[in-house]
Design a protein around this motif. Structure first.
Motif, PDB file in Angstrom:
ATOM      1  N   GLU A 180      42.640  -8.516 108.045  1.00  0.00           N
ATOM      2  CA  GLU A 180      42.759  -7.052 107.961  1.00  0.00           C
ATOM      3  C   GLU A 180      43.883  -6.541 108.851  1.00  0.00           C
ATOM      4  N   LEU A 181      43.989  -7.151 110.029  1.00  0.00           N
ATOM      5  CA  LEU A 181      45.047  -6.763 110.968  1.00  0.00           C
ATOM      6  C   LEU A 181      46.426  -7.050 110.372  1.00  0.00           C
ATOM      7  N   LEU A 182      46.543  -8.218 109.759  1.00  0.00           N
ATOM      8  CA  LEU A 182      47.825  -8.596 109.158  1.00  0.00           C
ATOM      9  C   LEU A 182      48.223  -7.608 108.077  1.00  0.00           C
ATOM     10  N   LEU A 183      47.244  -7.246 107.228  1.00  0.00           N
ATOM     11  CA  LEU A 183      47.544  -6.288 106.152  1.00  0.00           C
ATOM     12  C   LEU A 183      47.935  -4.926 106.719  1.00  0.00           C
ATOM     13  N   ALA A 184      47.194  -4.478 107.735  1.00  0.00           N
ATOM     14  CA  ALA A 184      47.497  -3.176 108.335  1.00  0.00           C
ATOM     15  C   ALA A 184      48.888  -3.191 108.962  1.00  0.00           C
ATOM     16  N   ALA A 185      49.210  -4.283 109.646  1.00  0.00           N
ATOM     17  CA  ALA A 185      50.511  -4.375 110.299  1.00  0.00           C
ATOM     18  C   ALA A 185      51.627  -4.401 109.261  1.00  0.00           C
ATOM     19  N   ARG A 186      51.347  -5.060 108.149  1.00  0.00           N
ATOM     20  CA  ARG A 186      52.378  -5.174 107.124  1.00  0.00           C
ATOM     21  C   ARG A 186      52.596  -3.848 106.390  1.00  0.00           C
ATOM     22  N   GLU A 187      51.554  -2.996 106.372  1.00  0.00           N
ATOM     23  CA  GLU A 187      51.724  -1.661 105.792  1.00  0.00           C
ATOM     24  C   GLU A 187      52.878  -0.948 106.475  1.00  0.00           C
ATOM     25  N   GLN A 188      53.005  -1.176 107.775  1.00  0.00           N
ATOM     26  CA  GLN A 188      54.049  -0.493 108.541  1.00  0.00           C
ATOM     27  C   GLN A 188      55.391  -1.197 108.442  1.00  0.00           C
ATOM     28  N   ARG A 189      55.379  -2.485 108.162  1.00  0.00           N
ATOM     29  CA  ARG A 189      56.615  -3.255 108.300  1.00  0.00           C
ATOM     30  C   ARG A 189      57.217  -3.737 106.987  1.00  0.00           C
ATOM     31  N   ARG A 190      56.404  -3.793 105.951  1.00  0.00           N
ATOM     32  CA  ARG A 190      56.914  -4.209 104.640  1.00  0.00           C
ATOM     33  C   ARG A 190      57.657  -5.539 104.664  1.00  0.00           C
ATOM     34  N   SER A 191      57.170  -6.489 105.459  1.00  0.00           N
ATOM     35  CA  SER A 191      57.850  -7.777 105.517  1.00  0.00           C
ATOM     36  C   SER A 191      57.563  -8.591 104.269  1.00  0.00           C
ATOM     37  N   THR A 192      58.478  -9.479 103.963  1.00  0.00           N
ATOM     38  CA  THR A 192      58.239 -10.472 102.927  1.00  0.00           C
ATOM     39  C   THR A 192      57.423 -11.593 103.566  1.00  0.00           C
ATOM     40  N   VAL A 193      56.337 -11.989 102.915  1.00  0.00           N
ATOM     41  CA  VAL A 193      55.495 -13.022 103.505  1.00  0.00           C
ATOM     42  C   VAL A 193      55.225 -14.125 102.486  1.00  0.00           C
ATOM     43  N   LEU A 194      55.404 -15.365 102.933  1.00  0.00           N
ATOM     44  CA  LEU A 194      54.937 -16.504 102.145  1.00  0.00           C
ATOM     45  C   LEU A 194      53.844 -17.166 102.960  1.00  0.00           C
ATOM     46  N   GLY A 227      60.151 -12.081  95.865  1.00  0.00           N
ATOM     47  CA  GLY A 227      60.964 -10.883  95.988  1.00  0.00           C
ATOM     48  C   GLY A 227      60.884 -10.276  97.375  1.00  0.00           C
ATOM     49  N   GLU A 228      61.854  -9.433  97.705  1.00  0.00           N
ATOM     50  CA  GLU A 228      61.854  -8.796  99.011  1.00  0.00           C
ATOM     51  C   GLU A 228      60.641  -7.879  99.137  1.00  0.00           C
ATOM     52  N   GLY A 229      59.941  -7.975 100.246  1.00  0.00           N
ATOM     53  CA  GLY A 229      58.780  -7.136 100.486  1.00  0.00           C
ATOM     54  C   GLY A 229      57.516  -7.636  99.816  1.00  0.00           C
ATOM     55  N   GLU A 230      57.618  -8.763  99.135  1.00  0.00           N
ATOM     56  CA  GLU A 230      56.461  -9.296  98.419  1.00  0.00           C
ATOM     57  C   GLU A 230      55.611 -10.165  99.347  1.00  0.00           C
ATOM     58  N   PHE A 231      54.319 -10.197  99.063  1.00  0.00           N
ATOM     59  CA  PHE A 231      53.400 -11.065  99.808  1.00  0.00           C
ATOM     60  C   PHE A 231      52.883 -12.107  98.819  1.00  0.00           C
ATOM     61  N   VAL A 232      53.353 -13.338  98.981  1.00  0.00           N
ATOM     62  CA  VAL A 232      52.967 -14.389  98.048  1.00  0.00           C
ATOM     63  C   VAL A 232      52.139 -15.438  98.761  1.00  0.00           C
ATOM     64  N   CYS A 233      51.032 -15.820  98.131  1.00  0.00           N
ATOM     65  CA  CYS A 233      50.220 -16.900  98.675  1.00  0.00           C
ATOM     66  C   CYS A 233      50.467 -18.173  97.891  1.00  0.00           C
ATOM     67  N   LEU A 234      50.626 -19.245  98.639  1.00  0.00           N
ATOM     68  CA  LEU A 234      50.784 -20.558  98.041  1.00  0.00           C
ATOM     69  C   LEU A 234      49.440 -21.259  98.191  1.00  0.00           C
ATOM     70  N   LEU A 251      63.721 -11.920 108.136  1.00  0.00           N
ATOM     71  CA  LEU A 251      63.854 -11.615 106.712  1.00  0.00           C
ATOM     72  C   LEU A 251      62.539 -11.896 106.004  1.00  0.00           C
ATOM     73  N   LEU A 252      61.874 -12.944 106.472  1.00  0.00           N
ATOM     74  CA  LEU A 252      60.583 -13.274 105.886  1.00  0.00           C
ATOM     75  C   LEU A 252      59.708 -13.934 106.935  1.00  0.00           C
ATOM     76  N   LEU A 253      58.413 -13.878 106.661  1.00  0.00           N
ATOM     77  CA  LEU A 253      57.445 -14.473 107.562  1.00  0.00           C
ATOM     78  C   LEU A 253      56.794 -15.633 106.809  1.00  0.00           C
ATOM     79  N   LEU A 254      56.868 -16.818 107.422  1.00  0.00           N
ATOM     80  CA  LEU A 254      56.252 -17.997 106.820  1.00  0.00           C
ATOM     81  C   LEU A 254      54.973 -18.295 107.576  1.00  0.00           C
ATOM     82  N   MET A 255      53.870 -18.352 106.884  1.00  0.00           N
ATOM     83  CA  MET A 255      52.598 -18.559 107.573  1.00  0.00           C
ATOM     84  C   MET A 255      51.877 -19.758 106.985  1.00  0.00           C
TER      85      MET A 255
END
Lengths: 256, 282
Positions: free
Chosen positions: B180-194, B36-43, B159-163
């Protein structure tokens, strides 16, 4: 070992060998006609710088040789790099040219002299062409090989950032291979410089390579040695210049 | 996820042909996943299960041999900066400075400096790279390189960040700092991350949802909602009893998958390294 230490050791080695050589000549341990001592070569250098060799000033011999080699090398770079890039980037094109390049590259360029004279005469064209051929072939091979070493991940990074087609080539592949390209250019310049003597054997009347060959037939070993020192020293200096150019153009070489 | 997800992978199959070895590898088979949009999913999955292949499909490096891959309702086209990618190895360009790496896509697309300069500056602050803008890549530490790589992917407001295991090559301390940095940065940006990883703790700490993959051919065998509220603090999360339970249960699933007979390759070559990556002594 750091650079200045290496340099000092190298310098000491050269000084030591020169000294031993001088002593061997002075004490007639070695026949001076066969191996003139350094001091005699220096005297010859002064004489030739003043009076010239066979009607041409020493600096003109050197300038002529440099002009031939550098001209041929510049042309070889202008032709060889794009051809090598195209061969590396387009495997089909590479497959067409590769057999010819691989056949010609290891060929002793002396073998080409009769043909080159027949086709292009005994003027400057033949001499420059011979140097050009040997340098260009090795530039083509080196460049094509460099293109094939570009890591897939880096190309993918470029594509993901919006670089496709020519932009990918210009902004990712080309800078990526730049350090390796300089290595290729250095090696190719060495090969081109080596061909100089062969080129100047073609009905020449000037040039350092010609001077060496000509002096040899008159048993002027001092002039031969002087020519060799000039050829070697100039080649060395030009290689250092290329290394400097590489440091300036690709400072990340070997560090990333 | 009430609306239709941003990323949809539907019954995806990906085969690779290896002509020289005369065999075909089925990397993915019947894989379905929505993000979903704004979701952080780990594969999460054993090594060689095709995790990275999923990212390659979404990035546009590869195309599925069957099934459907869509982003925002449209099939995936060629790679583009609207899908930011961060690889395990820093793929920064060593011939460019940090700032030039970060602004590469913007400059290539011909955007005006007035648009990307402030954005780059903001990302440099966020990623703790202030003062290093004009450094050469080879002058940076591994962690700083990855931070610059994240900024480079983020600047185009994808639209999304693939890592793809972005912190896998870093030492443990740097790794935690980066998470921790990634989480803090995402608090501000609300990106969708896979985010692809084989590290269970990393997945639990970072994501909203974990999709566990099977051994090859890869598909999703289990999806776990990570129940921890954000912002998260690592030391608090690892201390929770549920953290240990989730970790154990995921580990059990992964072991089960690793022990499953592999029939992915129509030919030879075992893929037996899966067991080794999840030792029993965990």
């Amino acid at each position: 070992m750091n650079a200045s230490r290496r340099f000092l050791i190298g310098l000491a080695a050269v000084a030591g060998v020169t000294l031993a050589w001088e002593i061997a000549g002075r004490t007639h341990l070695v026949e001076p006609l066969l191996l003139p001592p350094p001091s005699e070569i220096v005297t010859t250098a002064i004489d030739l710088a003043r009076d010239g060799y066979r009607g041409t000033a020493l600096w003109q011999h050197l300038a002529l040789s440099l002009a031939r080699a550098l001209g041929a090398f510049a042309a070889a770079t202008l032709v060889g790099v794009p051809l090598g890039l195209a061969m590396g980037a387009a495997p089909g094109f590479g497959a067409v040219l590769d057999p010819f390049v691989q056949f010609l590259r290891p060929l002793p360029k002396l073998a080409l002299i009769p043909l080159v004279i027949l086709w292009f005469g005994i003027g400057e064209t033949s001499k420059v062409l011979l140097i050009f051929i040997s340098a260009a072939l090795s530039i083509i091979v080196g460049t094509a090989a460099a293109v094939s070493t570009v890591q897939r991940q880096r190309i993918r990074a470029g594509r993901a950032l919006g670089a496709h087609g020519l932009a990918l080539f210009r902004y990712v592949i080309l800078p990526h291979i730049l350090p390796e390209l300089f290595v290729t250019l250095r090696l190719s310049f060495g090969i081109g410089w080596t061909t100089l003597i062969a080129a100047e054997m073609i009905a020449s009347d000037a040039g350092i390579g010609w001077m060496v060959v000509n002096a040899g037939s008159y048993l002027r070993t001092d002039v031969v040695m002087l020519g060799i020192v000039i050829l070697g020293g100039t080649g060395y200096a030009l290689d250092l210049a290329l290394v400097g150019l590489q440091r300036w153009a690709a400072p990340w070489s070997g560090r990333a | 996820m009430t609306t239709s997800p941003l990323i949809v992978l539907e019954n995806v199959e990906k085969r690779f042909e290896d002509r020289r070895a005369r065999r075909e590898t089925i990397a993915l088979d019947g894989l379905s996943l929505g993000v979903g949009e704004g979701e952080f999913v780990c594969l999460l999955g054993p090594s060689g299960c095709g995790k990275s292949t999923v990212l390659d499909l979404l990035a546009g490096f590869e195309h599925p041999t069957r099934g459907r891959v869509t982003i925002d309702g449209k099939p995936v086209g060629r790679p583009s900066p609207d899908r930011g990618i961060v690889f395990q190895e820093a793929t920064l360009f060593p011939w460019l400075s940090v700032i030039d790496n970060i602004t590469f896509a913007s400059r290539l697309a011909g955007r005006p400096a007035s648009e990307y300069r402030p954005r780059a500056q903001e990302l440099i602050e966020m990623m703790g790279l202030r003062g290093f803008e004009h450094y050469a890549v080879y002058e940076l530490s591994g962690g700083m390189r990855q931070r610059a790589a994240i900024a480079r992917a983020w600047i185009s407001q994808p639209l999304l960040l693939l890592m793809d295991e972005p912190f896998g090559a870093l030492d443990a301390q740097t790794r935690l700092a980066m998470q921790e940095l990634l989480l803090a940065a995402r608090e501000q940006r609300r990106s969708t991350v896979l985010f692809v990883t084989h590290d269970i703790e990393e997945a639990l700490f970072l994501s909203d949802r974990i999709a566990v993959m099977s051994g090859r051919p890869g598909r999703i065998v289990e999806e776990i909602i990570v129940p921890y509220p954000r912002p998260r603090a690592y030391q608090e999360i690892v201390a929770m009893p549920s953290f240990g339970e989730l970790k154990r249960s995921i580990l059990a699933t992964l072991r089960e998958q690793a022990a499953r007979p592999q029939h992915a390759t129509t030919g030879s070559l075992p893929h037996g390294d899966d067991l080794r990556s999840y030792p029993r002594s965990h």
